[in-house]
Design a protein around this motif. Structure first.
Motif, short mmCIF file in Angstrom:
data_model
loop_
_atom_site.label_atom_id
_atom_site.label_comp_id
_atom_site.label_asym_id
_atom_site.label_seq_id
_atom_site.Cartn_x
_atom_site.Cartn_y
_atom_site.Cartn_z
N GLU A 1 0.83 -1.20 0.00
CA GLU A 1 0.00 0.00 0.00
C GLU A 1 0.87 1.26 0.00
O GLU A 1 0.55 2.24 -0.65
N LEU A 2 2.00 1.22 0.70
CA LEU A 2 2.92 2.35 0.70
C LEU A 2 3.44 2.62 -0.71
O LEU A 2 3.49 3.76 -1.16
N LYS A 3 3.81 1.56 -1.43
CA LYS A 3 4.29 1.73 -2.81
C LYS A 3 3.21 2.34 -3.68
O LYS A 3 3.47 3.25 -4.46
N GLU A 4 1.99 1.84 -3.56
CA GLU A 4 0.90 2.37 -4.38
C GLU A 4 0.65 3.85 -4.08
O GLU A 4 0.47 4.65 -4.99
N LEU A 5 0.65 4.19 -2.80
CA LEU A 5 0.42 5.59 -2.44
C LEU A 5 1.58 6.48 -2.90
O LEU A 5 1.37 7.58 -3.38
N ALA A 6 2.79 5.99 -2.74
CA ALA A 6 3.96 6.78 -3.12
C ALA A 6 4.02 6.98 -4.63
O ALA A 6 4.37 8.06 -5.12
N ASP B 1 1.76 -2.73 -9.94
CA ASP B 1 2.46 -3.80 -9.24
C ASP B 1 3.93 -3.75 -9.64
O ASP B 1 4.29 -4.15 -10.75
N ALA B 2 4.78 -3.26 -8.75
CA ALA B 2 6.19 -3.08 -9.07
C ALA B 2 6.87 -4.39 -9.47
O ALA B 2 7.68 -4.42 -10.39
N ALA C 1 9.12 -4.77 -12.73
CA ALA C 1 10.56 -4.75 -12.47
C ALA C 1 11.14 -6.14 -12.27
O ALA C 1 12.33 -6.33 -12.44
N GLY C 2 10.30 -7.09 -11.88
CA GLY C 2 10.80 -8.44 -11.64
C GLY C 2 11.18 -8.65 -10.20
O GLY C 2 11.12 -7.75 -9.37
N VAL C 3 11.59 -9.88 -9.91
CA VAL C 3 12.02 -10.24 -8.57
C VAL C 3 13.37 -10.94 -8.66
O VAL C 3 13.64 -11.64 -9.63
#
Length: 83
Positions: free
Chosen positions: A15-20, A26-27, A31-33
């Motif tokens: 949620e922090l990533k989405e808000l930021a 979906d990173a 970007a991959g893992v």
């Protein structure tokens, strides 16, 4: 301690990533893992390209930057493996 972005409290890392980012991207999809196999990467990128076509302009820009960052990370890891 609360993590607040743009007046909203983030209840977790996703949620922090989405808000930021300001968009629901979906990173990991773009970007991959770390540790994914070449087959997993190809499949993920196929899906990412399909999803990217459906995103609005702002989200598409974020997705493309994430894809470039993921590609750069993979190049660096390949160079380190060879060295």
């Amino acid at each position: 301690m609360k993590t607040i972005v743009a007046g909203q409290e983030a209840l977790g890392a996703e949620e922090l990533k989405e808000l930021a980012l300001g968009v629901g991207v979906d990173a990991e999809l773009f970007a991959g893992v770390p540790g994914e196999s070449p087959e997993e990467e190809r499949a993920r990128l196929d899906v990412a390209r399909e999803v990217e076509r459906e995103l609005d302009l702002a989200a598409r820009g974020v997705a493309r930057r994430l894809m470039r960052a993921g590609a750069e990370r993979r190049r660096v890891l390949a160079w380190k493996a060879v060295a």
